[in-house]
Design an enzyme around this catalytic site. Sequence first.
Site, PDB file in Angstrom:
ATOM      1  N   ARG A   1       0.829  -1.208   0.000  1.00  0.00           N
ATOM      2  CA  ARG A   1       0.000   0.000   0.000  1.00  0.00           C
ATOM      3  C   ARG A   1       0.859   1.252   0.000  1.00  0.00           C
ATOM      4  NH1 ARG A   1      -2.306  -3.904  -0.707  1.00  0.00           N
ATOM      5  NH2 ARG A   1      -4.241  -4.672   0.195  1.00  0.00           N
TER       6      ARG A   1
ATOM      7  N   SER B   1     -11.405  -0.762   3.242  1.00  0.00           N
ATOM      8  CA  SER B   1     -10.482  -1.090   4.332  1.00  0.00           C
ATOM      9  C   SER B   1      -9.847   0.186   4.874  1.00  0.00           C
ATOM     10  CB  SER B   1      -9.395  -2.043   3.842  1.00  0.00           C
ATOM     11  OG  SER B   1      -9.965  -3.261   3.407  1.00  0.00           O
TER      12      SER B   1
ATOM     13  N   GLU C   1      -5.034   3.260   6.315  1.00  0.00           N
ATOM     14  CA  GLU C   1      -4.730   3.217   4.890  1.00  0.00           C
ATOM     15  C   GLU C   1      -5.308   4.437   4.200  1.00  0.00           C
ATOM     16  OE1 GLU C   1      -5.910   0.301   1.141  1.00  0.00           O
ATOM     17  OE2 GLU C   1      -5.742  -0.541   3.138  1.00  0.00           O
TER      18      GLU C   1
END
Length: 331
Positions: free
Chosen positions: A157, A231, A327
Amino acid sequence: MTDLRDYSLLAHNTFGIDARCSRFLEYQTVEEAKQVVTMLGETPYIIIGGGSNLLLTRNYDGIVVHSAIRGIEQHGECVRCGSGEVWDGIVAWTIAHGLYGGENLSLIPGDVGASAVQNIGAYGVEVKDLIEQVEAVEIATGRLCTFTNAECQYGYRDSRFKHDWKNRYLITHVTYRFSQTFEPRLDYGNIRSELERRGISSPTASQLREVVIDIRQQKLPDPQVTGNAGSFFMNPVVSREKYEALAAQYPDMPHYTIDAEHEKIPAGWMIDQCGWKGRSLGRAGVHAKQALVLVNLGGATGQEIVDLCETIRRDVKERFGITIHPEVNII
């Protein structure tokens, strides 16, 4: 080019936060992107994609820049896409044209440009495995640059666009390399068990995409109904020593081996163990089916969601000794 003042960003974030910006600039071509960089001057600015990885906590007293560059060009196994294309549309297009590799990334929200910044991933696949090169306009000079996959320094990520390249470039195109040979990846999550439940032993690419979409829809709320950014937290990677200590305490703890020295532990599992699944803090909550997802239960402010995030992080740290990180890009 779109140039609007005192503009609502409600349609540009999936959390459903009605924050405003002083000015909104949207470019549709490379030449317009070059014009945009001359208009920024000393004014603060942020660059956004589809808003599916964005949490707005306030009105933004500056310029918001967005790409609306469209277009898909195939060159053998390579596909060059405008940064304003919707990522899931690219997955559908490639399958329809006999190009494979993106099936496990089906239904991930957001734009092509953001995929190259965030290194989106799901079910054992990351977009860095597909990216060939990224084209962008350098904001300081207005020149067009082309970066290789290696130059982008992709990680979990992560990419240079989130660090030393942050707010330095306007991405215009991303070229992905797919394969003309379909090699399904079925051993992550419950993909294989769902295929077996349907009586499918050797899925086609379309069947795999359909299963991934169904699994995601079962776990994740529709942002058109319940505001969310998918998420919210990254899954932490810990040392093998830390993992083994926790595994002794929690024998059923799920994990994914990264290498000989590191293991990935699902943040959602830890959040669930802390009792947060389905709970709320005011108008911000944790999704009842997936603890990794924070939701706007109706009228929540960005700050309320941040408060819930920080409370969860504290509880996970106290119980497991692991710091989990968002995130989502919080502004």
